[in-house]
Scaffold this motif. Structure first.
Motif, PDB file in Angstrom:
ATOM      1  N   THR A  85     -17.294  22.719 112.678  1.00 46.09           N
ATOM      2  CA  THR A  85     -18.468  22.470 112.388  1.00 46.09           C
ATOM      3  C   THR A  85     -18.739  23.981 111.606  1.00 46.09           C
ATOM      4  OG1 THR A  85     -19.638  21.228 114.069  1.00 46.09           O
ATOM      5  CG2 THR A  85     -20.903  22.902 113.204  1.00 46.09           C
ATOM      6  N   THR A  86     -18.324  25.028 112.185  1.00 45.55           N
ATOM      7  CA  THR A  86     -18.442  26.355 111.466  1.00 45.55           C
ATOM      8  C   THR A  86     -18.011  26.180 110.040  1.00 45.55           C
ATOM      9  OG1 THR A  86     -18.181  27.538 113.478  1.00 45.55           O
ATOM     10  CG2 THR A  86     -17.656  28.769 111.609  1.00 45.55           C
ATOM     11  N   LEU A  87     -16.771  25.560 109.924  1.00 49.43           N
ATOM     12  CA  LEU A  87     -16.249  25.597 108.575  1.00 49.43           C
ATOM     13  C   LEU A  87     -17.125  24.622 107.835  1.00 49.43           C
ATOM     14  CD1 LEU A  87     -14.137  25.369 106.477  1.00 49.43           C
ATOM     15  CD2 LEU A  87     -12.777  23.678 107.469  1.00 49.43           C
ATOM     16  N   LYS A 106     -14.156  33.672 109.730  1.00 53.30           N
ATOM     17  CA  LYS A 106     -15.548  33.755 110.218  1.00 53.30           C
ATOM     18  C   LYS A 106     -15.524  34.253 111.700  1.00 53.30           C
ATOM     19  CE  LYS A 106     -20.051  33.584 110.550  1.00 53.30           C
ATOM     20  NZ  LYS A 106     -20.909  34.409 110.319  1.00 53.30           N
ATOM     21  N   LYS A 107     -16.274  35.400 111.972  1.00 51.98           N
ATOM     22  CA  LYS A 107     -16.111  36.061 113.130  1.00 51.98           C
ATOM     23  C   LYS A 107     -17.868  36.143 113.489  1.00 51.98           C
ATOM     24  CE  LYS A 107     -13.933  39.548 114.441  1.00 51.98           C
ATOM     25  NZ  LYS A 107     -13.282  40.908 114.295  1.00 51.98           N
ATOM     26  N   PHE A 108     -18.061  35.775 114.918  1.00 55.34           N
ATOM     27  CA  PHE A 108     -19.416  36.055 115.333  1.00 55.34           C
ATOM     28  C   PHE A 108     -19.001  37.290 116.543  1.00 55.34           C
ATOM     29  CE2 PHE A 108     -19.363  31.520 114.478  1.00 55.34           C
ATOM     30  CZ  PHE A 108     -20.616  31.510 113.685  1.00 55.34           C
ATOM     31  N   GLY A 109     -19.620  38.252 116.208  1.00 60.51           N
ATOM     32  CA  GLY A 109     -19.182  39.441 116.989  1.00 60.51           C
ATOM     33  C   GLY A 109     -17.684  39.639 116.956  1.00 60.51           C
ATOM     34  N   GLU A 110     -17.005  39.711 118.236  1.00 61.60           N
ATOM     35  CA  GLU A 110     -15.603  39.770 118.463  1.00 61.60           C
ATOM     36  C   GLU A 110     -14.840  38.425 118.409  1.00 61.60           C
ATOM     37  OE1 GLU A 110     -13.904  42.710 118.780  1.00 61.60           O
ATOM     38  OE2 GLU A 110     -16.003  43.307 117.958  1.00 61.60           O
ATOM     39  N   LEU A 111     -15.757  37.334 118.469  1.00 59.02           N
ATOM     40  CA  LEU A 111     -14.843  36.020 118.624  1.00 59.02           C
ATOM     41  C   LEU A 111     -14.505  35.621 117.218  1.00 59.02           C
ATOM     42  CD1 LEU A 111     -14.305  33.428 120.108  1.00 59.02           C
ATOM     43  CD2 LEU A 111     -16.558  32.781 119.899  1.00 59.02           C
ATOM     44  N   GLU A 112     -13.539  35.384 116.985  1.00 58.14           N
ATOM     45  CA  GLU A 112     -12.979  34.963 115.590  1.00 58.14           C
ATOM     46  C   GLU A 112     -12.922  33.198 115.733  1.00 58.14           C
ATOM     47  OE1 GLU A 112      -9.905  36.859 112.494  1.00 58.14           O
ATOM     48  OE2 GLU A 112      -9.147  36.129 114.181  1.00 58.14           O
ATOM     49  N   VAL A 113     -13.681  32.600 114.886  1.00 61.67           N
ATOM     50  CA  VAL A 113     -13.847  31.112 114.968  1.00 61.67           C
ATOM     51  C   VAL A 113     -13.111  30.408 113.855  1.00 61.67           C
ATOM     52  CG1 VAL A 113     -15.428  29.457 114.916  1.00 61.67           C
ATOM     53  CG2 VAL A 113     -16.180  31.457 115.975  1.00 61.67           C
ATOM     54  N   LEU A 114     -12.972  31.158 112.737  1.00 59.83           N
ATOM     55  CA  LEU A 114     -12.136  30.537 111.515  1.00 59.83           C
ATOM     56  C   LEU A 114     -11.082  31.663 111.331  1.00 59.83           C
ATOM     57  CD1 LEU A 114     -14.585  29.089 109.192  1.00 59.83           C
ATOM     58  CD2 LEU A 114     -13.447  28.068 111.107  1.00 59.83           C
ATOM     59  N   LYS A 115      -9.792  31.285 111.303  1.00 65.31           N
ATOM     60  CA  LYS A 115      -8.647  32.294 111.222  1.00 65.31           C
ATOM     61  C   LYS A 115      -7.744  31.865 109.945  1.00 65.31           C
ATOM     62  CE  LYS A 115      -8.794  32.550 116.232  1.00 65.31           C
ATOM     63  NZ  LYS A 115      -8.187  32.160 117.669  1.00 65.31           N
ATOM     64  N   GLY A 116      -8.151  32.016 108.710  1.00 63.83           N
ATOM     65  CA  GLY A 116      -7.649  32.058 107.457  1.00 63.83           C
ATOM     66  C   GLY A 116      -7.453  30.542 107.166  1.00 63.83           C
TER      67      GLY A 116
END
Length: 244
Positions: free
Chosen positions: A41-43, A9-19
């Motif tokens: 929380t994003t997950l 999950k990315k918000f713009g250029e910020l990758e919050v979840l990485k596989g």
């Protein structure tokens, strides 16, 4: 029950979840811990499709959502119907009573008859210890009572999995126990639950599996007895040493 593969999950250029790869079995209580900003929380919000993942797949009870292609409305509706979400803040309708708040989803979304929904709402409020609060408005309830109404409201939709996003973090310390007790009761009844929390005692006592996340990744997964006594990863040990 739930199978997550390669979730990003990315918000713009910020990758919050990485596989993220994660399995949740039927009737299992999975507790997710980790520092702020780790993606917990994003997950959780991705599991409910409140946030649409950038890539990866989620399978819930055999129904697959592939985020490499545009989601269909029926997929979104399926995931929302099958999962109940309880938030940090109660998000109750301030102009509706506790009973009306719990009735709202079944009547509006599921088109249940009001009398059927009313009876079920009363049963659920009694289940969470609020049999004497049916006609109270949110401002007349304590934070713990409001959160219990929130749990009853989520249960009214008859979800297959309950998702809890730090449900006690906004509560005064003396009110935390009453909410955790309701969650323990649900776990004892076999409800599948994914819980993001800082309540380590709850994780120790109730979880079947504890997940430690950091920097958008699952760092470690284990039984609570192992996670808290003998964490295998150095980053997990650093985090737990600050809390225990």
């Amino acid at each position: 029950m739930i199978s997550i593969k390669g979730l990003y999950k990315k918000f713009g250029e910020l990758e919050v979840l990485k596989g993220i790869d994660l399995e949740v079995n039927n009737g299992e209580v999975v507790v997710i811990i980790g520092p702020s900003g780790s993606g917990k929380t994003t997950l959780l919000r991705c599991l409910n499709i409140l946030e649409v993942p950038t890539a990866g797949t989620i399978i819930l009870e055999g129904h697959k959502a592939d985020f490499s292609m545009p989601l269909k409305k029926k997929d979104v509706d399926y995931f929302k119907k099958k999962s109940g979400m309880v938030f940090q803040h109660y998000n109750l309708f301030p102009h509706k009573t506790a009973l009306e708040n719990v009735m709202e989803g079944p009547v509006i979304v599921k088109k249940e008859a009001k009398e059927v929904a009313r009876k079920k709402a009363g049963q659920l409020l009694t289940k969470v210890g609020l049999s004497d609060k049916f006609d109270f408005y949110p401002h007349q309830l304590s934070g713990g009572q409001q959160q219990r109404v929130g749990i009853a409201r989520a249960l009214a939709m008859e979800p297959k999995v309950m998702l809890f996003d730090e449900p006690t973090s906004a509560l005064d310390p003396e009110l935390v126990g009453e909410v955790l007790q309701v969650m323990k009761d649900l776990a004892n009844e076999g409800m599948t639950m994914v819980v993001v929390t800082h309540e380590m005692r709850f994780a120790k006592d109730v979880a079947d599996v504890v997940i430690f996340m950091d920097d958008g990744k699952v760092i470690e997964r284990d039984k609570p007895s192992e996670m808290f006594k003998n964490p295998k990863e150095e980053r997990t040990r650093q985090f737990l040493n600050l809390l225990l």
